[in-house]
Design an enzyme around this catalytic site. Structure first.
Site, PDB file in Angstrom:
ATOM      1  N   LYS A 234       0.414   5.060 -10.195  1.00 22.16           N
ATOM      2  CA  LYS A 234       1.669   5.297  -9.468  1.00 22.16           C
ATOM      3  C   LYS A 234       1.750   4.292  -8.320  1.00 22.16           C
ATOM      4  O   LYS A 234       1.287   4.553  -7.205  1.00 22.16           O
ATOM      5  CB  LYS A 234       1.679   6.742  -8.941  1.00 22.16           C
ATOM      6  CG  LYS A 234       2.872   7.074  -8.065  1.00 22.16           C
ATOM      7  CD  LYS A 234       3.044   8.572  -7.908  1.00 22.16           C
ATOM      8  CE  LYS A 234       4.112   8.915  -6.905  1.00 22.16           C
ATOM      9  NZ  LYS A 234       4.598  10.286  -7.009  1.00 22.16           N
TER      10      LYS A 234
ATOM     11  N   GLU B 254      -2.583   6.572  -6.841  1.00 20.05           N
ATOM     12  CA  GLU B 254      -1.382   6.112  -6.126  1.00 20.05           C
ATOM     13  C   GLU B 254      -1.750   5.241  -4.923  1.00 20.05           C
ATOM     14  O   GLU B 254      -2.021   5.753  -3.835  1.00 20.05           O
ATOM     15  CB  GLU B 254      -0.560   7.321  -5.659  1.00 20.05           C
ATOM     16  CG  GLU B 254       0.710   6.902  -4.912  1.00 20.05           C
ATOM     17  CD  GLU B 254       1.547   8.074  -4.413  1.00 20.05           C
ATOM     18  OE1 GLU B 254       1.088   9.223  -4.464  1.00 20.05           O
ATOM     19  OE2 GLU B 254       2.671   7.832  -3.961  1.00 20.05           O
TER      20      GLU B 254
END
Ligand code: 13P
Length: 343
Positions: A224, A182
Site C-alpha cells: 500500500k 504501507e
C-alpha cells in the site's frame, strides 16, 4: 507457514481482483475525532459504530470493495438491529467482503527528532493476531510514514521502518494473516515531484530488501504505497499524467512481479484526484501486478459530508460512498471518465 499457506492463498485470491479495491475504515479514535470535528459530529463509540455501519451496509458495495480494514474497536462492534446485531466481521464475511485489521500502534518520535516518527506495535503482535484471527480478521495493516524535507527522510528511519514492516509482515504470515505493508511518503510540504520520486524509490527499495532478508513471502503480501506526487504546497504541482507516469516508473523499478497486488492510499488527495491518478496509470500499458486502491479519505469524505451524523442522511451518504467506490473500481480498470462524476 505451510499450515497456513492455503488460507493466505485464499485471502489473496479474494482481494487481488481486477476492478476491486479496499476500503480503509481503520482510523484510530483520535483520527476519527478530527474527521468528525470537521463535520461537527460528536465522536463517541456509538457514533463511530454508526459511521462504520453506514459504509458496511451500503447495498451491493462488494461489487467494488473486496476487503475492509477495521480499527480494533470496530472488530468487536456489531451491526445495528436493522441487520440483526451481527458482529461486523461476520456481517462483512456474509456479504463477501474480507475483514482486515490495523495492527500497528501508531507513531512515536524517532531518535528525538522533531519531524521524524517511527511506527510502534511489534510487542505482543503474535498474540494479538491470534485474537483478531479468532474473530474473523484475515489480513492486517501496518503504516510507516516519511516526511520529505531537503535532507529527510534519514537513512536511519528508512532502515528502522523497513525492518519493522518486514518483521510485522513475517509475523502475520506465520499466523495465517495477509500483511499490507504501507510505507507512506507524506504529501505535506512544498517539495517537487522529482524529490518525491527520489524518496519513494529509496523507501521502496529498502522495504523490499528487508522483506527479502526476513523471508516474507511476497506472493502473500499487499503493498500500500503513496503515489509519486508534488508536495501539497508546491508551486506548479505536477499534473495527472506526470503523477501516473512517475509512480508506475518507480513501482516497476522496485516492486517484484511476484507481489500480487498494489493498493494505493489517497494521502490527502481530493477524491477526484485519487481516482484520476489511478485511472491514468492503467493507460500506460500492461502492469505486472493488480493495481488498485485502499483509500480512506478519498472514499469516505463525500459520504461524511452528506451524513452529518444524522440517521435521516444515511441513504444520501451511502449514495456518495457507492459512487466513489464505483468510480475507483472503474479507475482500477482504466475505464473511468471525468464525465461520470456528473451522474
Ligand atoms: P488515506 O487514503 O486517507 O490516506 O488513508 C489510507 C490509510 O489507510 C492510511 O493509513
Amino acid at each position: 507457514m505451510t499450515n497456513y499457506e492455503h488460507e493466505l492463498q485464499a485471502t489473496i485470491k479474494e482481494i487481488a481482483v481486477p476492478g476491486k479495491g479496499i476500503l480503509a475504515a481503520d482510523e484510530s479514535s483520535g483520527t476519527c475525532q478530527k474527521r468528525f470535528d470537521s463535520a461537527k459530529i460528536p465522536c463517541i463509540d456509538e457514533t463511530r459504530r454508526q459511521y462504520r455501519e453506514l459504509f458496511f451496509t451500503t447495498p451491493n458495495i462488494s461489487q467494488f470493495i473486496a476487503g475492509i480494514i477495521l480499527y480494533e474497536e470496530t472488530l468487536y462492534q456489531k451491526a445495528g438491529d436493522a441487520v440483526n446485531g451481527t458482529p461486523f466481521p461476520e456481517f462483512l464475511k456474509k456479504h463477501n467482503i474480507v475483514p482486515g485489521i490495523k495492527v500497528d500502534k501508531g507513531l512515536v518520535p524517532f531518535n528525538d527528532s522533531e519531524i521524524e516518527k517511527a511506527t510502534q506495535g511489534l510487542d505482543g503482535l503474535g498474540e494479538r493476531l491470534e485474537q483478531y484471527r479468532k474473530v474473523g480478521a484475515r489480513f492486517a495493516k501496518w503504516r510507516a510514514t516519511y516526511s520529505i524535507t531537503d535532507t529527510l527522510p534519514s537513512d536511519g528511519l528508512i532502515q528502522e521502518n523497513s525492518e519493522s514492516l518486514a518483521k510485522y509482515a513475517l509475523t502475520c504470515q506465520q499466523h495465517g494473516i495477509v500483511p499490507i505493508v504501507e510505507p507512506e511518503v507524506l504529501l505535506d510540504g512544498s517539495h517537487t515531484i522529482e524529490r518525491c520520486q527520489e524518496v519513494t524509490e529509496k523507501v521502496l527499495h529498502a522495504l523490499f530488501a528487508a522483506l527479502k532478508k526476513h523471508d516474507v513471502k511476497l506472493e502473500y503480501t499487499i503493498l500500500k504505497p503513496s503515489m509519486v506526487i508534488s508536495g501539497k504546497n508546491a508551486s506548479n504541482r505536477a499534473g495527472i499524467k506526470e503523477v501516473a507516469k512517475r509512480t508506475v516508473e518507480v513501482l516497476k523499478k522496485t516492486v517484484p512481479s511476484t507481489l500480487p497486488t498494489i493498493n494505493f492510499l489517497s494521502g490527502g488527495q481530493t477524491p477526484q484526484e485519487a481516482t484520476q491518478h489511478l485511472n491514468e496509470m492503467h493507460k500506460l500499458g500492461s502492469l505486472p501486478w493488480n493495481l488498485s486502491f485502499s483509500y480512506a479519505r478519498a472514499l469516505q469524505e463525500p459520504a461524511l459530508k452528506a451524513w452529518q451524523g444524522k440517521q435521516e442522511n444515511v441513504a444520501a451518504a451511502q449514495k456518495e460512498f457507492y459512487k466513489r467506490a464505483k468510480l475507483n473500481s472503474l479507475a482500477a480498470l482504466g475505464k473511468y471518465d471525468e464525465e461520470m462524476e456528473k451522474q
